[in-house]
Design a protein around this motif. Structure first.
Motif, PDB file in Angstrom:
ATOM      1  N   UNK A  19     -51.777 -20.160  33.687  1.00 61.50           N
ATOM      2  CA  UNK A  19     -53.225 -20.229  33.887  1.00 61.50           C
ATOM      3  C   UNK A  19     -53.711 -19.503  35.135  1.00 61.50           C
ATOM      4  N   UNK A  20     -52.967 -19.609  36.236  1.00 56.26           N
ATOM      5  CA  UNK A  20     -53.530 -19.178  37.525  1.00 56.26           C
ATOM      6  C   UNK A  20     -53.232 -17.728  37.888  1.00 56.26           C
ATOM      7  N   UNK A  21     -52.153 -17.147  37.377  1.00 55.55           N
ATOM      8  CA  UNK A  21     -51.822 -15.761  37.662  1.00 55.55           C
ATOM      9  C   UNK A  21     -51.116 -15.523  38.979  1.00 55.55           C
ATOM     10  N   UNK A  22     -50.781 -16.595  39.720  1.00 53.35           N
ATOM     11  CA  UNK A  22     -50.147 -16.401  41.022  1.00 53.35           C
ATOM     12  C   UNK A  22     -48.757 -15.784  40.899  1.00 53.35           C
ATOM     13  N   UNK A  23     -48.067 -16.057  39.795  1.00 46.28           N
ATOM     14  CA  UNK A  23     -46.697 -15.540  39.618  1.00 46.28           C
ATOM     15  C   UNK A  23     -46.664 -14.216  38.855  1.00 46.28           C
ATOM     16  N   UNK A  24     -47.784 -13.518  38.795  1.00 49.01           N
ATOM     17  CA  UNK A  24     -47.856 -12.269  38.049  1.00 49.01           C
ATOM     18  C   UNK A  24     -46.870 -11.236  38.607  1.00 49.01           C
ATOM     19  N   UNK A  25     -46.153 -10.559  37.711  1.00 49.44           N
ATOM     20  CA  UNK A  25     -45.191  -9.521  38.096  1.00 49.44           C
ATOM     21  C   UNK A  25     -45.462  -8.253  37.305  1.00 49.44           C
ATOM     22  N   UNK A  26     -45.117  -7.111  37.898  1.00 51.40           N
ATOM     23  CA  UNK A  26     -45.329  -5.817  37.254  1.00 51.40           C
ATOM     24  C   UNK A  26     -44.188  -5.518  36.290  1.00 51.40           C
ATOM     25  N   UNK A  27     -44.534  -5.100  35.081  1.00 50.25           N
ATOM     26  CA  UNK A  27     -43.538  -4.721  34.076  1.00 50.25           C
ATOM     27  C   UNK A  27     -43.209  -3.240  34.239  1.00 50.25           C
ATOM     28  N   UNK A  28     -41.937  -2.949  34.398  1.00 50.92           N
ATOM     29  CA  UNK A  28     -41.481  -1.564  34.508  1.00 50.92           C
ATOM     30  C   UNK A  28     -41.061  -1.041  33.138  1.00 50.92           C
ATOM     31  N   UNK A  29     -40.316  -1.868  32.392  1.00 47.03           N
ATOM     32  CA  UNK A  29     -39.808  -1.448  31.086  1.00 47.03           C
ATOM     33  C   UNK A  29     -39.434  -2.687  30.274  1.00 47.03           C
ATOM     34  N   UNK A  30     -39.585  -2.589  28.955  1.00 47.29           N
ATOM     35  CA  UNK A  30     -39.191  -3.673  28.061  1.00 47.29           C
ATOM     36  C   UNK A  30     -38.341  -3.111  26.936  1.00 47.29           C
ATOM     37  N   UNK A  31     -37.159  -3.650  26.765  1.00 49.63           N
ATOM     38  CA  UNK A  31     -36.317  -3.329  25.619  1.00 49.63           C
ATOM     39  C   UNK A  31     -36.306  -4.565  24.731  1.00 49.63           C
ATOM     40  N   UNK A  32     -37.169  -4.595  23.733  1.00 47.61           N
ATOM     41  CA  UNK A  32     -37.379  -5.768  22.902  1.00 47.61           C
ATOM     42  C   UNK A  32     -38.867  -5.995  22.729  1.00 47.61           C
ATOM     43  N   UNK A  33     -39.254  -7.214  22.425  1.00 47.71           N
ATOM     44  CA  UNK A  33     -40.664  -7.557  22.213  1.00 47.71           C
ATOM     45  C   UNK A  33     -41.062  -8.639  23.192  1.00 47.71           C
ATOM     46  N   UNK A  34     -42.159  -8.398  23.902  1.00 43.09           N
ATOM     47  CA  UNK A  34     -42.632  -9.358  24.900  1.00 43.09           C
ATOM     48  C   UNK A  34     -43.524 -10.411  24.246  1.00 43.09           C
ATOM     49  N   UNK A  35     -43.364 -11.651  24.674  1.00 40.90           N
ATOM     50  CA  UNK A  35     -44.163 -12.780  24.204  1.00 40.90           C
ATOM     51  C   UNK A  35     -44.832 -13.381  25.432  1.00 40.90           C
TER      52      UNK A  35
END
Length: 333
Positions: free
Chosen positions: A277-293
């Motif tokens: 809900x709050x977004x405090x733990x937001x991290x930048x995605x560099x690459x995904x091998x698979x499907x993000x949920x």
């Protein structure tokens, strides 16, 4: 969202414990430092489950005796990491360590109309709100959704208290909620601009309401929400998180989160709500091998589609067609 560090920890004794619906246990605590819990508050509970310390948040359904007696209700989750199992095992006389009430979902004063939407166990966040609105003499409606009546906690109690202000939608009775119809009715109303909608339930339900709310150009500040879980589009499976900046790879098991896996590996991260809900733990995605949920309600649908950031506390990944373990490469800020 109030920070957890501001909450006062105290002892709570279980004075009542009973099933109120299939898979839903009602637990009444008497706490040593009474403080009235306003509508929308929750308490954090310290638990030992599956051999490790956990903190779980539960909405305060009722606050009585000036806050000395607090009612919680917990749904036993089949994908539980131990928290709901530990809560369901409680019996009268057991002792817990809990915080005082923490306000994260306040009920505003002065709206022209209120619509409360509860999906499943999300009703626990809205019981006190509905009672407060009735006492105020406000114009309000309570919309209750569930797969079956047998799993819908407080259904009879709420129907008796609020009468024709309650709308019930039950999947196995062929009466599911039409989100476009619900939001369309609000948009067509004479007081649409001053109607506030409060919702708590599965991520899919809340995403659908948010999307329809935006489509009808209703004021975004009039849409309030709280999550009770992080159900996603895919079943949980193990995946790998890579952190090139730290030269670390961390495996995320099906029964844990990225946030908890990183913390267990000694990687410190900022967090607060642990519910997406709050977004405090937001991290930048560099690459995904698979499907993000994604599983959060902080990012908009457009942001999720761009797939540039994720919330560490709830987001997961699943393998693609290759069947190998999914890998998510992140940059922590």
């Amino acid at each position: 969202m109030a920070a957890r560090s501001q909450a006062r920890w105290q002892r709570g004794h279980v004075v009542e414990a009973e099933l109120v619906a299939e898979g839903v246990r009602r637990i009444v605590l008497e706490v040593e430092h009474p403080e009235h819990a306003a509508p929308g508050t929750h308490v954090d509970v310290a638990l030992t489950a599956q051999g490790r310390q956990q903190t779980r948040s539960y909405s305060v359904v009722r606050s009585e005796g000036g806050g000395r007696r607090l009612t919680l209700s917990v749904q036993l989750s089949p994908a539980s990491r131990g928290g709901s199992q530990a809560m369901h095992a409680l019996a009268v006389g057991d002792e817990l360590t809990v915080t005082g009430p923490v306000q994260s979902f306040p009920l505003a004063v002065g709206a022209g109309r209120y619509v409360l939407v509860a999906g499943g166990i999300g009703v626990t966040a809205l019981v006190a709100m509905a009672s407060a609105l009735r006492r105020r003499g406000a114009d309000y409606e309570l919309v209750l959704l569930g797969r079956s009546r047998r799993v819908m906690a407080y259904l009879d109690e709420l129907s008796a208290e609020h009468g024709d202000r309650v709308r019930v939608h039950v999947d196995d009775e062929g009466t599911p909620l039409s989100v476009p119809d619900l939001v369309g009715e609000i948009a067509a109303g004479s007081n649409a601009a001053t109607t506030e909608l409060y919702m708590c339930g599965p991520i899919g339900l809340m995403d659908a309401i948010r999307s329809s709310w935006t489509d009808h150009a209703l004021p975004p500040t009039n849409l309030r929400f709280e999550t009770f879980g992080s159900s996603g589009r895919f079943g949980a499976e193990e995946f790998l998180v890579r952190l090139p900046q730290l030269d670390r790879d961390v495996a995320v098991a099906p029964d844990t989160s990225i946030l908890d896996a990183l913390n267990a590996a000694g990687v410190e991260t900022l967090s607060d709500c642990r519910k997406g809900e709050c977004g405090l733990c937001l991290a930048k995605i560099v690459e995904v091998d698979g499907t993000l949920d994604h599983r959060d309600v902080f990012l908009s649908e457009a942001q999720k589609q761009r797939c540039t950031n994720l919330c560490l506390c709830v987001s997961r990944a699943v393998a693609g067609d290759s069947g190998d373990r999914a890998t998510v490469t992140l940059h922590l800020t």
